[in-house]
Enzyme design. Structure first.
Site, mmCIF file in Angstrom:
data_model
loop_
_atom_site.group_PDB
_atom_site.id
_atom_site.type_symbol
_atom_site.label_atom_id
_atom_site.label_comp_id
_atom_site.label_asym_id
_atom_site.label_seq_id
_atom_site.Cartn_x
_atom_site.Cartn_y
_atom_site.Cartn_z
ATOM 1 N N GLU A 160 0.807 -1.240 0.000
ATOM 2 C CA GLU A 160 0.000 0.000 0.000
ATOM 3 C C GLU A 160 0.835 1.283 0.000
ATOM 4 O OE1 GLU A 160 -2.748 -0.354 3.262
ATOM 5 O OE2 GLU A 160 -3.491 -2.281 2.582
ATOM 6 N N GLU A 274 -6.361 -10.488 -1.128
ATOM 7 C CA GLU A 274 -7.195 -10.186 0.050
ATOM 8 C C GLU A 274 -8.672 -10.064 -0.328
ATOM 9 O OE1 GLU A 274 -5.698 -6.888 2.369
ATOM 10 O OE2 GLU A 274 -3.615 -7.423 2.008
HETATM 11 O O1 G3I Z 1 -3.564 -5.982 19.042
HETATM 12 C C1 G3I Z 1 -4.432 -4.954 19.539
HETATM 13 C C2 G3I Z 1 -4.915 -5.274 20.887
HETATM 14 O O2 G3I Z 1 -3.812 -5.296 21.765
HETATM 15 C C3 G3I Z 1 -5.962 -4.264 21.308
HETATM 16 O O3 G3I Z 1 -6.488 -4.625 22.541
HETATM 17 C C4 G3I Z 1 -7.079 -4.186 20.276
HETATM 18 C C5 G3I Z 1 -8.119 -3.130 20.625
HETATM 19 O O4 G3I Z 1 -8.650 -2.526 19.494
HETATM 20 O O5 G3I Z 1 -6.529 -3.877 19.050
HETATM 21 C C6 G3I Z 1 -5.613 -4.841 18.611
HETATM 22 O O6 G3I Z 1 -5.106 -4.465 17.380
HETATM 23 C C7 G3I Z 1 -5.980 -4.561 16.289
HETATM 24 C C8 G3I Z 1 -5.351 -5.516 15.268
HETATM 25 O O7 G3I Z 1 -6.132 -5.538 14.095
HETATM 26 C C9 G3I Z 1 -5.226 -6.933 15.816
HETATM 27 O O8 G3I Z 1 -6.482 -7.474 16.095
HETATM 28 C C10 G3I Z 1 -6.133 -3.198 15.668
HETATM 29 O O9 G3I Z 1 -6.840 -2.345 16.563
HETATM 30 C C11 G3I Z 1 -6.860 -3.281 14.357
HETATM 31 O O10 G3I Z 1 -6.815 -2.019 13.721
HETATM 32 C C12 G3I Z 1 -6.194 -4.285 13.455
HETATM 33 O O11 G3I Z 1 -6.925 -4.367 12.258
HETATM 34 C C13 G3I Z 1 -6.308 -5.034 11.195
HETATM 35 C C14 G3I Z 1 -6.042 -4.051 10.060
HETATM 36 O O12 G3I Z 1 -5.471 -4.767 8.976
HETATM 37 C C15 G3I Z 1 -5.086 -2.960 10.472
HETATM 38 O O13 G3I Z 1 -4.668 -2.220 9.399
HETATM 39 C C16 G3I Z 1 -7.252 -6.118 10.711
HETATM 40 O O14 G3I Z 1 -7.378 -7.098 11.732
HETATM 41 C C17 G3I Z 1 -6.700 -6.771 9.456
HETATM 42 O O15 G3I Z 1 -7.669 -7.616 8.903
HETATM 43 C C18 G3I Z 1 -6.360 -5.697 8.433
HETATM 44 O O16 G3I Z 1 -5.751 -6.294 7.315
HETATM 45 C C19 G3I Z 1 -5.416 -5.402 6.253
HETATM 46 C C20 G3I Z 1 -4.195 -5.930 5.559
HETATM 47 O O17 G3I Z 1 -3.164 -6.137 6.488
HETATM 48 C C21 G3I Z 1 -3.738 -4.983 4.456
HETATM 49 N N1 G3I Z 1 -4.802 -4.694 3.537
HETATM 50 C C22 G3I Z 1 -6.044 -4.264 4.113
HETATM 51 C C23 G3I Z 1 -6.521 -5.260 5.178
HETATM 52 C C24 G3I Z 1 -7.833 -4.859 5.739
HETATM 53 O O18 G3I Z 1 -7.703 -3.635 6.412
#
Ligand code: G3I
Length: 471
Positions: A160, A274
């Site tokens: 990205e 994805e």
């Molecule tokens: O790990 C923390 C945890 O400690 C905390 O308690 C919790 C509270 O919100 O958050 C946790 O982190 C989260 C993480 O996922 C792990 O679950 C983040 O807030 C959350 O923002 C994060 O989201 C991920 C996102 O990428 C971040 O950019 C999604 O799960 C994941 O599916 C998504 O994947 C991305 C690809 O990597 C790149 N392309 C787009 C795709 C969808 O956004």
């Protein structure tokens, strides 16, 4: 926290049958069986809940039965693997690699250089300091790719890096890497990753590429960059189109086809990395059979494109079940995956199966010439030419091939690394279709119909076997 079995779990037997899961009872093949026959990889993520042992048991059962490529949803990203400077944590990544090994699943690594999910220490210690940031990124890539050398087949080296403007260009704000280093971080990332694992496929991965090739679009920008990278010897081998779309985006499959053709000209593989096809969240609870059929139709169109374009290798869906999806949590979308919240396969699952069945293995080209085909017989490295009449199995064993290499062009098989070699070619049922000697660096395979074969070349103690496509 450990997941407590809920009502969802009780539906296990029935739903798995629907997915062609229990082979003893249901004769239906699985997605991974059909993918494997076609030399392709179809898969999905392991959700963060899986890593935390907080997911229904049917998740893993379906995952390993139906899919042959896997990606970690969050656990191989920068903040997960290097939470403190030069202190690496591979526990969760290792867990996935072990799982993949045990179940013969290919691993994609996601993602090395990305503006998002970078550990906070990078910005707080080094924002704007070019030399320091280069050293940090180099160390990160060397350590992570080095740790997984030979175990992760493909990396999203850069993720990205393009902005969301109408006229695409590099993402110049909100990226610690671009703001501190400039665009050269991209080139360097590929070079460092290649050095750390010369055999890994290396991808540029982005979203909105499925909006098509037109002046100023992200897709056209990537094509131009890949041209430049190839010209300059930057070791990129693949592009990933994330393809997070909605049910209304009907033109996207054909846009992906055009993209595949553009990258074919550059000798680069295009992977769908994805995919999800969501409904607007407001429609949840009101969706009809016709809506799910429409979603299935779109999934099928993507699968058709994937199987018909010879330089596509991986088809990865960003989630397995609607019960666990970033769409609901972060996107205002819902129900974009193959299995519903009760792990029941949706029409989208059936559509993918129909597409696979309507594209026989003989017509699908694999972009991976050295794909490992296992079960039931391993002929490589033995003297036996008797491969029986069942499916041939070939495993390219490190060290056995010596300096032997081969590639095919049309009906000519070119062999390098030996003055003279014995050549055998088998069809996919393991029947011999050619046997002879190579003394001029090539052999003509005239008379062999177009299709997929396994070629084995032996010279002295060196032996190399590969799947080849005669076109
Ligand atoms: O790990 C923390 C945890 O400690 C905390 O308690 C919790 C509270 O919100 O958050 C946790 O982190 C989260 C993480 O996922 C792990 O679950 C983040 O807030 C959350 O923002 C994060 O989201 C991920 C996102 O990428 C971040 O950019 C999604 O799960 C994941 O599916 C998504 O994947 C991305 C690809 O990597 C790149 N392309 C787009 C795709 C969808 O956004």
């Amino acid at each position: 926290m450990t997941f407590k079995k809920s009502a969802i779990g009780i539906a296990l037997g029935a739903t798995l049958l629907g997915a062609g899961f229990t082979s003893a009872i249901a004769a239906e093949p699985t997605i991974r069986e059909l993918a494997k026959e076609r030399g392709r990889f179809i898969g999905t993520i392991l959700n963060s809940e899986w890593f935390n042992d907080d997911i229904e048991p049917e998740f893993e059962e379906i995952h390993k039965t139906q899919f042959n490529v896997v990606v970690a949803e969050n656990e191989m990203k920068f903040d997960a693997t290097e939470p403190a400077e030069n202190e690496f944590n591979f526990t969760k990544g290792d867990k996935m690699v072990e799982y993949a090994k045990a179940n013969k699943i290919r691993v994609r690594g996601h993602a090395l250089a990305w503006h998002s999910q970078v550990a906070a220490w990078v910005s707080s210690n080094y924002a704007g300091q070019k030399e320091k940031l280069l050293a940090v990124l180099k160390n990160h890539i060397e350590k992570v790719v080095g740790h997984y050398k030979g175990q992760v087949a493909e990396w999203d080296v850069v993720n990205e890096a393009i902005n969301d403007e109408y006229n695409a260009d590099w993402r110049s704000s909100g990226s610690v890497w671009y703001e501190g280093i400039g665009a050269e971080f991209l080139d360097s990332a590929f070079v460092w990753a290649h050095k750390a694992d010369p055999n890994a496929e290396l991808c540029y991965n982005d979203y909105s590429l499925e909006w098509g090739l037109r002046e100023g679009s992200k897709a056209s920008f990537v094509v131009e960059q890949v041209k430049r990278w190839k010209k300059n010897g930057i070791p990129i081998t693949c592009v990933g189109t994330q393809t997070h779309i909605e049910i209304a985006h009907e033109t996207t499959p054909q846009n992906v086809r055009a993209l595949a053709k553009a990258f074919a000209e550059l000798g680069v593989t295009l992977n769908i990395t994805e995919l999800d096809i969501g409904f607007p969240k407001g429609e949840s609870g009101k969706l009809t059979a016709a809506d799910y059929a429409k979603q299935g139709h779109l999934y099928r169109q993507f699968m058709d494109v994937f199987l018909e374009e010879p330089n596509m290798g991986e088809f990865v869906i960003w989630g397995l079940t609607d019960a666990h999806s970033w769409l609901d949590e972060q996107q205002g979308k819902t129900e974009g995956l193959l299995y519903d919240k009760q792990y029941k396969p949706k029409p989208a699952y059936d559509s993918i199966m129909v597409s696979l069945k309507e594209h026989p293995a003989a017509n699908v080209v694999s972009p991976y010439s050295d794909i490992e085909i296992v079960d039931p017989i391993d002929t490589t490295g033995t003297d036996s030419t008797d491969v029986g009449d069942s499916t041939i199995a070939v495993r390219t064993v490190a060290g056995l091939a010596g300096s032997l290499s081969m590639h095919v062009s049309g009906h000519t098989l070119f062999i390098a690394g030996a003055k003279a070699a014995k050549v055998d070619v088998f069809d996919m049922q393991g029947r011999s279709v050619f046997s002879g000697k190579c003394e001029k660096g090539f052999v003509e395979l005239n008379g062999i119909p177009e299709g997929l074969y396994v070629a084995r070349v032996r010279s002295g103690s060196a032996s190399l076997a590969k799947r080849i496509a005669i076109k």
